[in-house]
Design a protein around this motif. Structure first.
Motif, PDB file in Angstrom:
ATOM      1  N   UNK A 164      45.298  22.649  -6.803  1.00 17.30           N
ATOM      2  CA  UNK A 164      44.615  21.336  -7.242  1.00 17.30           C
ATOM      3  C   UNK A 164      44.590  20.009  -5.769  1.00 17.30           C
ATOM      4  N   UNK A 165      43.217  19.658  -6.283  1.00 16.00           N
ATOM      5  CA  UNK A 165      43.249  18.264  -5.361  1.00 16.00           C
ATOM      6  C   UNK A 165      42.476  17.571  -6.295  1.00 16.00           C
ATOM      7  N   UNK A 166      43.617  16.430  -6.097  1.00 13.80           N
ATOM      8  CA  UNK A 166      43.089  14.764  -7.226  1.00 13.80           C
ATOM      9  C   UNK A 166      43.218  13.524  -6.733  1.00 13.80           C
ATOM     10  N   UNK A 167      42.116  12.881  -6.653  1.00 11.88           N
ATOM     11  CA  UNK A 167      41.898  11.546  -6.416  1.00 11.88           C
ATOM     12  C   UNK A 167      41.917  10.456  -7.714  1.00 11.88           C
ATOM     13  N   UNK A 168      42.931  10.315  -7.857  1.00 14.14           N
ATOM     14  CA  UNK A 168      42.829   8.868  -8.694  1.00 14.14           C
ATOM     15  C   UNK A 168      42.533   7.436  -8.353  1.00 14.14           C
ATOM     16  N   UNK A 169      41.313   6.741  -9.829  1.00 21.10           N
ATOM     17  CA  UNK A 169      41.228   5.248  -8.710  1.00 21.10           C
ATOM     18  C   UNK A 169      41.704   4.605 -10.750  1.00 21.10           C
ATOM     19  N   UNK A 170      42.586   4.054  -9.581  1.00 23.46           N
ATOM     20  CA  UNK A 170      42.646   2.913 -10.937  1.00 23.46           C
ATOM     21  C   UNK A 170      42.091   1.220 -10.768  1.00 23.46           C
ATOM     22  N   UNK A 171      41.872   0.616 -11.516  1.00 22.53           N
ATOM     23  CA  UNK A 171      41.748  -0.786 -11.468  1.00 22.53           C
ATOM     24  C   UNK A 171      42.317  -1.484 -12.356  1.00 22.53           C
ATOM     25  N   UNK A 172      43.002  -3.160 -12.051  1.00 26.90           N
ATOM     26  CA  UNK A 172      43.897  -3.667 -13.306  1.00 26.90           C
ATOM     27  C   UNK A 172      43.584  -4.985 -12.363  1.00 26.90           C
ATOM     28  N   UNK A 173      45.047  -6.038 -12.596  1.00 31.78           N
ATOM     29  CA  UNK A 173      44.500  -7.149 -12.313  1.00 31.78           C
ATOM     30  C   UNK A 173      46.567  -7.747 -11.928  1.00 31.78           C
ATOM     31  N   UNK A 174      46.464  -8.351 -10.919  1.00 34.43           N
ATOM     32  CA  UNK A 174      47.493  -9.041 -10.612  1.00 34.43           C
ATOM     33  C   UNK A 174      47.517 -10.327 -10.501  1.00 34.43           C
ATOM     34  N   UNK A 175      49.224 -11.013 -11.262  1.00 31.11           N
ATOM     35  CA  UNK A 175      49.084 -12.596 -11.769  1.00 31.11           C
ATOM     36  C   UNK A 175      48.215 -12.855 -12.352  1.00 31.11           C
ATOM     37  N   UNK A 176      46.935 -11.906 -12.750  1.00 26.49           N
ATOM     38  CA  UNK A 176      45.650 -12.507 -13.336  1.00 26.49           C
ATOM     39  C   UNK A 176      45.357 -13.108 -12.563  1.00 26.49           C
ATOM     40  N   UNK A 177      45.380 -13.877 -11.691  1.00 25.28           N
ATOM     41  CA  UNK A 177      43.951 -13.884 -10.678  1.00 25.28           C
ATOM     42  C   UNK A 177      43.534 -13.111  -9.874  1.00 25.28           C
ATOM     43  N   UNK A 178      43.708 -11.850  -9.378  1.00 24.94           N
ATOM     44  CA  UNK A 178      42.938 -11.316  -8.721  1.00 24.94           C
ATOM     45  C   UNK A 178      43.005  -9.900  -9.358  1.00 24.94           C
ATOM     46  N   UNK A 179      41.740  -8.813  -8.584  1.00 24.04           N
ATOM     47  CA  UNK A 179      41.837  -7.402  -8.835  1.00 24.04           C
ATOM     48  C   UNK A 179      42.343  -6.067  -8.113  1.00 24.04           C
ATOM     49  N   UNK A 180      42.764  -5.223  -8.482  1.00 22.72           N
ATOM     50  CA  UNK A 180      43.720  -4.730  -7.769  1.00 22.72           C
ATOM     51  C   UNK A 180      42.932  -3.241  -8.136  1.00 22.72           C
ATOM     52  N   UNK A 181      42.718  -2.432  -6.776  1.00 23.86           N
ATOM     53  CA  UNK A 181      41.958  -0.962  -7.568  1.00 23.86           C
ATOM     54  C   UNK A 181      42.570  -0.076  -6.214  1.00 23.86           C
ATOM     55  N   UNK A 182      43.416   0.620  -6.929  1.00 23.44           N
ATOM     56  CA  UNK A 182      44.137   1.633  -5.955  1.00 23.44           C
ATOM     57  C   UNK A 182      43.671   3.079  -6.083  1.00 23.44           C
ATOM     58  N   UNK A 183      43.712   3.869  -4.679  1.00 21.35           N
ATOM     59  CA  UNK A 183      42.356   5.052  -4.298  1.00 21.35           C
ATOM     60  C   UNK A 183      44.522   5.936  -3.988  1.00 21.35           C
ATOM     61  N   UNK A 184      43.852   7.065  -4.859  1.00 23.69           N
ATOM     62  CA  UNK A 184      45.392   8.049  -4.854  1.00 23.69           C
ATOM     63  C   UNK A 184      45.193   9.163  -4.680  1.00 23.69           C
ATOM     64  N   UNK A 185      46.036   9.836  -3.742  1.00 25.64           N
ATOM     65  CA  UNK A 185      45.030  11.688  -3.627  1.00 25.64           C
ATOM     66  C   UNK A 185      46.545  12.036  -3.868  1.00 25.64           C
ATOM     67  N   UNK A 186      46.590  13.568  -3.739  1.00 21.53           N
ATOM     68  CA  UNK A 186      47.848  14.624  -3.798  1.00 21.53           C
ATOM     69  C   UNK A 186      47.520  15.386  -2.107  1.00 21.53           C
TER      70      UNK A 186
END
Length: 636
Positions: free
Chosen positions: A547-569
């Motif tokens: 399997x080949x999986x890429x996970x893209x997540x979005x969230x907040x950091x301390x309520x003042x910044x946007x966090x985007x993570x790109x994780x592969x396997x």
């Protein structure tokens, strides 16, 4: 000889003098009474009084005088009667007169000696070295300070030549100095002398010529003040000033010496009405302009003269106001740092040359800790024109590289683009054919034709939007600062890489936090960052099975910044490669340019964010992009 020894010796001498004075008086009395001598034997009592006077005690003189007078009278009464006044009585009267006169003179001499001793004691109290010498230079008086400073006790110094003892070095010929002393009665100058220990002293000498009652020179009073430390300190100060002046003139950094005395006085008398100084200055720019005129320029070094286009220090401007541009904002910060007692203030601004041209500079203003040093405020200025030009060239080169990277990315995802464009085109064709069939019927169904034409228009607009998005992605345009929704950017970026993911059999999982605030930035640049990260994740797994999986997540950091993570396997990143991952031209891909991640990090930092990577070998890699939310929508 120590002081106790001297006191003991003096006490012994007085006892001896008293004994011999008494012995002599008794001897004269016995000779006068027991011998038939008719001379004025009693006159010898004067010698006994003089011996008593040698003790330098007034009571000893009076006791000796009274004793001698009583012995004279007693000797006369024992040797003669009072019935016949003859020559013996006359001799007795002469003896008593001699005793009285001698006593009076001894008492006067004692008083004069005491006065001189008191004056000598005063001289001994002086911190200056004082000695008296005759015209030939032989020392006759040597005070305590001279003993302590030069090292010779008085008994060793008295009777010796002052010049030979102290090895004096004069600023002029000795004969010339003596001639001035004889003509004016005084001489002052700075000489060098040596101590008993061999040290060389620098002293300020003051000579005063003494005369007798006939006006003849009889001695010289010399007063010396040790200025060795003062001369050394002055010499060190002169050397420091010379060193500072050499650095001031030879430095390639512009240096401005300023006087802020009037600035401090003006700010100290400023009535802010209880407001903070920063707010008051913001509301009253005329105060800042006035302070600029009060900051006087005292001196500038040659480097600063060249920077300002001046021919010399005399042709330079007189105050800071003419040196700074109209739109300068750095001087307010300097004023605040100055009033708050900060040791320095640094910043970036533009100075105005005498020919009107503006020069970008970095500066540091050094404020002395002591308010008395306000006359010596130093500003160090560096011309950054070349650096500014290099930065502009670097930004242009980065824009070119970013454009090249977008073109390269477009080549990699061209199949996805073709697939995405073909979809609306195929739908348009299908809808057009269906509309034609409805029109060819014996009774055309206009309602179905209208519906079909609506599909054609919708798909045509979709194709137009796809083409416009691709053109924007490729367009070499300056960055834009717009308010953006991250969901839209992610949707567009994932659409661009969908075909690439499908070709490599890569699954994309998205975990989106709903209701995220908007961010500010350039849509195309942020889109390019996400496309690069997604394609890199897919390519990192291209050689692995399973399997080949890429996970893209979005969230907040301390309520003042946007966090985007790109994780592969995928296999992850080697620990040796991780520190160099964002370096320009570093790549682990065959045929790669090594600029993608470097441009992504630069783009993130230009937007006020950060891009980082972490990896556990064998467990995939994770890239984390943080971006600040728009200030108007940031969480409180």
């Amino acid at each position: 000889m120590t002081t106790p020894d001297r006191a003991t010796h003096s006490s012994t001498s007085r006892v001896g003098l008293r004994f011999w004075s008494a012995f002599l008086a008794l001897a004269v009395f016995l000779v006068d009474v027991l011998t038939p001598l008719e001379g004025a034997i009693a006159v010898l009592y004067v010698v006994a009084i003089l011996l008593a006077a040698r003790t330098n005690r007034r009571n000893d003189i009076l006791v000796a005088a009274c004793g001698c007078a009583m012995l004279t009278i007693a000797a006369y009464l024992l040797s003669h009667d009072l019935h016949h006044i003859a020559s013996p009585a006359l001799r007795a009267v002469v003896s008593l007169a001699s005793i009285a006169i001698t006593t009076l003179l001894a008492l006067q001499n004692h008083a004069a000696t005491n006065r001189l001793a008191a004056q000598a004691r005063l001289l001994n109290l002086s911190h200056d070295m004082i000695f008296v010498r005759d015209h030939a230079g032989v020392i006759s008086f040597w005070n305590k300070a001279a003993e302590q400073t030069y090292g010779w006790p008085a008994e060793d110094a008295l009777g010796r030549s002052a010049d030979e003892l102290l090895q004096t070095t004069y600023p002029d010929r000795r004969e010339t100095i003596e001639r001035v002393l004889l003509e004016t009665g005084r001489w002052e100058g700075r000489v060098k002398q040596r101590t008993r220990a061999g040290a060389t002293l620098t002293v300020d000498a003051r000579w005063a010529l003494q005369h007798d009652h006939l006006g003849k020179p009889v001695g010289v009073l010399e007063t010396h003040t040790d200025v060795t430390d003062r001369v050394a300190a002055h010499s060190a100060l002169v050397q420091s000033e010379q060193r500072y002046r050499r650095m001031f003139n030879a430095s390639r950094i512009g240096v401005v010496e300023e006087d802020w005395t009037d600035v401090r006085a003006t700010l100290g008398a400023l009535d802010t009405g209880g407001a903070e100084l920063r707010d008051h200055l913001a509301r009253h720019p005329d105060v800042v302009r006035s302070a600029r005129r009060l900051a006087r320029i005292i001196d500038v070094n040659p480097a600063m003269q060249r920077m300002a286009g001046a021919d010399g220090a005399s042709a330079f401007i007189a105050n800071v106001d003419k040196l700074l541009s109209e739109n300068d904002r750095s001087f307010v910060g300097a004023l605040l740092a100055f009033t708050e007692g900060e040791p320095f203030y640094e910043g970036e601004t533009e100075i105005v040359r005498l020919d009107g041209r503006k020069v970008p500079v970095l500066f540091t203003i050094s404020f002395p800790a002591d308010p008395d040093g306000d006359r010596n405020v130093l500003a160090f200025v560096i011309d950054i024109t070349e650096r500014r030009q290099a930065q502009d060239a670097l930004l242009a080169a980065q824009a070119d590289l970013a454009h090249a990277a977008r073109v390269a990315t477009l080549g990699e995802i061209s199949a996805s683009i073709a697939h995405e464009v073909n979809q609306p085109l195929a739908a348009i064709v299908t809808s057009g054919e269906a509309g034609l069939r409805w029109l060819r019927r014996d009774v055309p169904d206009l309602r179905e034709v209208a519906t079909t034409m609506g599909h054609v228009v919708a798909q045509g607009r979709r194709a137009s939007e796809i083409v416009a998005r691709i053109r924007s992605f490729l367009k070499k345009a300056p960055p834009q600062q717009d308010e953006l929704q991250i969901d839209e950017i992610i949707e567009e970026a994932t659409a661009l890489v969908a075909r690439e993911f499908a070709k490599d059999d890569v699954a994309l999982a998205m975990e989106m936090e709903p209701g995220l605030p908007p961010i500010r930035g350039d849509r195309i640049q942020l889109q390019q960052v996400l496309v690069n990260l997604l394609i890199n994740a897919a390519q990192a797994m291209s050689s692995q099975s399973g399997s080949r999986l890429v996970t893209l997540r979005t969230g907040t950091v301390d309520g003042e910044s946007l966090a985007i993570t790109v994780q592969d396997s995928g296999p992850g990143i080697s620990p040796n490669d991780l520190p160099r991952l964002f370096d320009p031209f570093f790549t682990t891909k065959h045929g790669g340019m090594g600029m993608g991640l470097a441009i992504c990090r630069t783009t993130a930092e230009a937007h006020g964010g950060q891009l980082s990577a972490e990896s556990i070998p064998g467990s995939g890699a994770t890239f984390r992009l943080t971006l600040p939310f728009s200030k108007h929508h940031a969480s409180p």
